[in-house]
Design a protein around this motif. Structure first.
Motif, mmCIF file in Angstrom:
data_model
loop_
_atom_site.group_PDB
_atom_site.id
_atom_site.type_symbol
_atom_site.label_atom_id
_atom_site.label_comp_id
_atom_site.label_asym_id
_atom_site.label_seq_id
_atom_site.Cartn_x
_atom_site.Cartn_y
_atom_site.Cartn_z
ATOM 1 N N GLN A 51 -6.884 -7.236 5.630
ATOM 2 C CA GLN A 51 -5.622 -6.497 5.779
ATOM 3 C C GLN A 51 -5.884 -5.020 6.022
ATOM 4 O O GLN A 51 -5.170 -4.369 6.781
ATOM 5 C CB GLN A 51 -4.732 -6.684 4.545
ATOM 6 C CG GLN A 51 -4.323 -8.123 4.271
ATOM 7 C CD GLN A 51 -3.549 -8.744 5.418
ATOM 8 O OE1 GLN A 51 -3.020 -8.041 6.282
ATOM 9 N NE2 GLN A 51 -3.502 -10.067 5.456
ATOM 10 N N MET A 52 -6.925 -4.488 5.347
ATOM 11 C CA MET A 52 -7.272 -3.075 5.554
ATOM 12 C C MET A 52 -7.709 -2.864 7.005
ATOM 13 O O MET A 52 -7.352 -1.867 7.639
ATOM 14 C CB MET A 52 -8.396 -2.652 4.615
ATOM 15 C CG MET A 52 -7.997 -2.622 3.148
ATOM 16 S SD MET A 52 -6.797 -1.315 2.811
ATOM 17 C CE MET A 52 -6.552 -1.520 1.055
ATOM 18 N N MET A 63 0.807 -1.220 0.000
ATOM 19 C CA MET A 63 0.000 0.000 0.000
ATOM 20 C C MET A 63 0.834 1.261 0.000
ATOM 21 O O MET A 63 0.302 2.366 -0.038
ATOM 22 C CB MET A 63 -0.972 -0.042 1.169
ATOM 23 C CG MET A 63 -2.109 -1.004 0.862
ATOM 24 S SD MET A 63 -3.368 -1.042 2.110
ATOM 25 C CE MET A 63 -2.639 -2.130 3.283
ATOM 26 N N HIS A 64 2.148 1.104 0.041
ATOM 27 C CA HIS A 64 3.024 2.271 -0.010
ATOM 28 C C HIS A 64 3.767 2.383 -1.333
ATOM 29 O O HIS A 64 4.605 3.251 -1.503
ATOM 30 C CB HIS A 64 4.025 2.204 1.149
ATOM 31 C CG HIS A 64 3.356 2.344 2.473
ATOM 32 N ND1 HIS A 64 3.215 3.540 3.108
ATOM 33 C CD2 HIS A 64 2.727 1.438 3.241
ATOM 34 C CE1 HIS A 64 2.557 3.370 4.225
ATOM 35 N NE2 HIS A 64 2.246 2.096 4.336
ATOM 36 N N ARG A 118 -3.861 0.332 13.620
ATOM 37 C CA ARG A 118 -2.570 0.960 13.890
ATOM 38 C C ARG A 118 -2.772 2.372 14.410
ATOM 39 O O ARG A 118 -3.837 2.947 14.287
ATOM 40 C CB ARG A 118 -1.752 1.063 12.603
ATOM 41 C CG ARG A 118 -1.355 -0.261 12.045
ATOM 42 C CD ARG A 118 -0.593 -0.017 10.758
ATOM 43 N NE ARG A 118 -0.420 -1.247 10.021
ATOM 44 C CZ ARG A 118 -0.064 -1.286 8.735
ATOM 45 N NH1 ARG A 118 0.145 -0.162 8.069
ATOM 46 N NH2 ARG A 118 0.078 -2.435 8.137
ATOM 47 N N GLU A 122 5.473 4.373 9.800
ATOM 48 C CA GLU A 122 4.150 4.390 10.436
ATOM 49 C C GLU A 122 4.144 3.637 11.759
ATOM 50 O O GLU A 122 3.210 3.764 12.543
ATOM 51 C CB GLU A 122 3.113 3.751 9.513
ATOM 52 C CG GLU A 122 2.784 4.633 8.355
ATOM 53 C CD GLU A 122 1.654 4.091 7.534
ATOM 54 O OE1 GLU A 122 1.132 3.009 7.869
ATOM 55 O OE2 GLU A 122 1.301 4.751 6.556
ATOM 56 N N ILE A 135 -1.218 5.060 13.211
ATOM 57 C CA ILE A 135 -1.408 5.922 12.043
ATOM 58 C C ILE A 135 -2.271 5.156 11.052
ATOM 59 O O ILE A 135 -1.853 4.140 10.506
ATOM 60 C CB ILE A 135 -0.054 6.305 11.420
ATOM 61 C CG1 ILE A 135 0.756 7.086 12.450
ATOM 62 C CG2 ILE A 135 -0.250 7.129 10.150
ATOM 63 C CD1 ILE A 135 2.174 7.386 12.034
ATOM 64 N N LYS A 171 -3.775 6.333 8.254
ATOM 65 C CA LYS A 171 -3.816 6.788 6.874
ATOM 66 C C LYS A 171 -2.723 6.115 6.046
ATOM 67 O O LYS A 171 -1.584 6.010 6.479
ATOM 68 C CB LYS A 171 -3.626 8.302 6.850
ATOM 69 C CG LYS A 171 -4.205 8.968 5.635
ATOM 70 C CD LYS A 171 -4.186 10.470 5.818
ATOM 71 C CE LYS A 171 -4.523 11.182 4.548
ATOM 72 N NZ LYS A 171 -5.903 11.648 4.563
ATOM 73 N N LEU A 172 -3.091 5.654 4.861
ATOM 74 C CA LEU A 172 -2.139 5.021 3.956
ATOM 75 C C LEU A 172 -2.027 5.868 2.685
ATOM 76 O O LEU A 172 -2.995 6.495 2.284
ATOM 77 C CB LEU A 172 -2.642 3.624 3.577
ATOM 78 C CG LEU A 172 -2.742 2.640 4.736
ATOM 79 C CD1 LEU A 172 -3.717 1.539 4.413
ATOM 80 C CD2 LEU A 172 -1.373 2.074 5.038
ATOM 81 N N PRO A 173 -0.866 5.868 2.042
ATOM 82 C CA PRO A 173 -0.700 6.729 0.863
ATOM 83 C C PRO A 173 -1.189 6.098 -0.435
ATOM 84 O O PRO A 173 -0.973 6.632 -1.506
ATOM 85 C CB PRO A 173 0.817 6.923 0.820
ATOM 86 C CG PRO A 173 1.359 5.665 1.383
ATOM 87 C CD PRO A 173 0.362 5.164 2.396
ATOM 88 N N ILE A 179 -2.447 -8.094 -0.881
ATOM 89 C CA ILE A 179 -1.781 -7.460 0.243
ATOM 90 C C ILE A 179 -1.462 -8.553 1.255
ATOM 91 O O ILE A 179 -2.327 -9.328 1.624
ATOM 92 C CB ILE A 179 -2.702 -6.405 0.871
ATOM 93 C CG1 ILE A 179 -3.046 -5.350 -0.180
ATOM 94 C CG2 ILE A 179 -2.042 -5.761 2.073
ATOM 95 C CD1 ILE A 179 -4.085 -4.371 0.271
ATOM 96 N N ALA A 180 -0.216 -8.605 1.666
ATOM 97 C CA ALA A 180 0.157 -9.594 2.678
ATOM 98 C C ALA A 180 0.054 -8.962 4.059
ATOM 99 O O ALA A 180 -0.083 -7.744 4.194
ATOM 100 C CB ALA A 180 1.572 -10.100 2.421
ATOM 101 N N THR A 215 -4.810 -2.499 9.198
ATOM 102 C CA THR A 215 -4.166 -1.174 9.163
ATOM 103 C C THR A 215 -4.954 -0.168 9.997
ATOM 104 O O THR A 215 -4.389 0.802 10.489
ATOM 105 C CB THR A 215 -4.041 -0.618 7.733
ATOM 106 O OG1 THR A 215 -5.355 -0.303 7.238
ATOM 107 C CG2 THR A 215 -3.382 -1.589 6.791
#
Lengths: 208, 320
Positions: free
Chosen positions: B24-25, A97-98, B31, A147, B33, B35-37, A110-111, B28
């Motif tokens: 997976q989302m 995602m980066h 976490r 992050e 933070i 926000k993801l880019p 996505i792992a 995230t």
């Protein structure tokens, strides 16, 4: 997998070639460049280098980049335990995602990202990946890492450095430098994931 | 996958890959933070011709957590009230360079029209159209079921699970989307409603039906793993579908008595907004088995997954 990931000349898929799985590629010249014993020796040397550089196993955290970086990180941890008798935590860091090429790439799965319990704050993080190519995966990994905290230092260990960097990134510990043409692909096979014997080979490119 | 218009378009593998990415989302979102880019520089337009709280906020949060730019459009207070057509609004959005349009519309098929008429270039996500479909709601329901019943194991489906969907099936896009998606994932669906609130042609749906809620919660169609209550959609009712609210509530409402007849592990679900006291009592809605608030939280993760899957690798013309 998408056609873009299979296309060796695609400028959009710089990090992909080593991750291509078996059975999907047309018959091409395959040249083995690292045998199982050489891979084992390279990992042992990297383990010693990491310990020497860090003056011991204190505060070390190994983070593997999926898929094969994770396997390599676990192997490195086993060697660190054998050499120093120290338990070094291992985690995985997914960078999908980066990435900066998501728009051009077809869908990527996505792992999971799993950090060791102690986190990464004030630790010496060693990122572990199989092949270093454009450097874009590592850039994404550095972003992803930020992050989760602020490591004291981040180092990079790769099994193969094949050159063609597009960013000012270099590895601290390299198993083998492999000069390649951009048309070739570097394929890494590890027994835990792919079955069979470990092997690093160069696929395709100009055949004489 | 270029658009998400209907759960009927999703294969089992596609549906599972959306749920896996959603898992997976969701990770995230735990976490520090959040926000993801991932979708930096992409524009997502929320085009809402109908009122909505959850869905619009959820899509907005999902797009923002992935760093997309979000433009909110609601028909109220826009040129739609001056008589602008869907086409002209769509052309405006195209001119603004929308990468994705999330559309809710009172007319069934409006998102399909928007996706296939060539008015816009972007990807279209159906956020509820008339009485047709609401695919992201069904996906978040499936995700909630999978995370509670299968511990959100990646690659898992809902094979052998049994879900009752109770209430106003006739007006419910949630029911339609869920019947299709849950069946695709291997679950069995029982629809429970008064005969007046079941649509014509229900016999062709891949599910069974019943008029008797007590029988179904008591195991008449086999042990249930979840009961999904639907909202009685008074705003779409132009005739008398049942004699009185009280009678509906007594025959088709979920209360403590009916909940006690369900198996221990069975979940109580509701897509919201609830009519407390009509289709569900406060006791049922606020019980520990209720996943109603969890469904909203999962909605953000599922919509992040959908936006990610539709907007990454767009130039290839094919996604998942």
């Amino acid at each position: 997998m998408s056609p873009a990931r299979e296309d060796p000349s695609s400028p959009n898929a710089p990090e992909d070639p080593p991750r291509v799985t078996a059975g999907e590629e047309p018959p091409q010249a395959v040249r083995a460049v690292l045998e199982p014993a050489e891979i084992a020796r390279a990992l042992s040397r990297i383990a010693h280098e990491v310990l020497e550089h860090n003056k011991g196993a204190e505060n070390l955290v190994l983070l593997g980049i999926p898929t094969r970086g994770v396997t390599l990180a676990h192997r490195l941890a086993a060697r660190l335990a054998a050499i120093e008798g120290a338990h070094v935590p291992v985690g995985t860091l997914d960078v999908t995602m980066h990435r900066d090429d998501l728009r051009r790439q077809a869908f990527r799965t996505i792992a999971a990202t799993e950090l060791p319990d102690g986190g990464v704050d004030d630790k010496v993080v060693v990122l572990v990946d199989d092949v270093l190519y454009s450097g874009r995966t590592i850039r994404a990994a550095l972003d992803a890492l930020s992050e989760f905290g602020r490591p004291r230092a981040v180092r990079l260990a790769v099994l193969v450095d094949r050159g063609h960097r597009e960013l000012p990134i270099r590895a601290d510990h390299v198993g083998k430098n492999l000069p390649t043409s951009a048309r070739e692909r570097v394929r890494v096979r590890l027994s835990e994931i792919d079955g069979g014997e470990d092997v690093v080979s160069i696929v395709g490119g100009v055949t004489k | 996958m270029r658009h998400l218009l209907s759960t009927a378009d999703l294969s089992r593998d596609e549906a599972i890959s959306i749920l896996d990415v959603a898992g997976q989302m969701a990770a995230t979102q735990r976490r520090e933070i959040k926000k993801l880019p991932t979708l930096r520089g992409r524009t997502v337009v929320n085009l809402f011709y109908e009122d909505s709280t959850r869905t619009r906020i959820s899509f907005e949060a999902a797009a923002k957590r992935l760093s997309a730019d979000v433009i909110n459009f609601s028909a109220k207070g826009s040129s739609v009230s001056k008589g602008e057509s869907l086409k002209d609004t769509a052309l405006t959005l195209k001119a603004m360079g929308a990468d994705a349009v999330v559309v809710r519309h009172p007319i069934s098929g409006a998102p399909h029209r928007l996706a296939n008429a060539g008015w816009i270039d972007g990807t279209v996500v159906n956020a509820g159209d008339g009485t047709h479909e609401h695919p992201t709601q069904a996906l978040l329901d499936a995700y909630t079921l999978r995370s509670r019943l299968e511990q959100d194991a990646p690659g898992a489906d809902l094979k052998g699970r049994r879900v009752a969907i109770v209430g106003d099936v006739l007006h419910s896009r949630v029911a339609r989307s869920n019947v299709r998606l849950l069946t695709t994932l291997g679950a069995e669906v029982v629809l429970v409603a008064p005969p007046t609130l079941l649509p014509v042609g229900i016999g062709d749906w891949p599910c069974s039906t019943s008029y008797d809620l007590d029988d179904v919660v008591g195991g008449g169609h086999g042990d249930l793993d979840a009961v999904m209550m639907l909202r009685v959609q008074r705003e779409r009712m132009n005739a008398a579908f049942f004699p009185s609210a009280r009678e509906y509530s007594r025959r088709y409402g979920l209360d403590a008595r009916r909940m006690a007849k369900l198996p221990e592990h069975a979940l109580v679900m509701h897509p919201g907004p609830m009519n407390r006291g009509l289709e569900i009592t406060a006791e049922a809605a606020d019980s520990p088995r209720s996943t109603i608030v969890e469904q909203v939280a999962n909605g953000v993760a599922v919509r992040m997954a959908v936006l990610y899957l539709l907007l990454s690798g767009q130039s290839e013309g094919e996604g998942a």
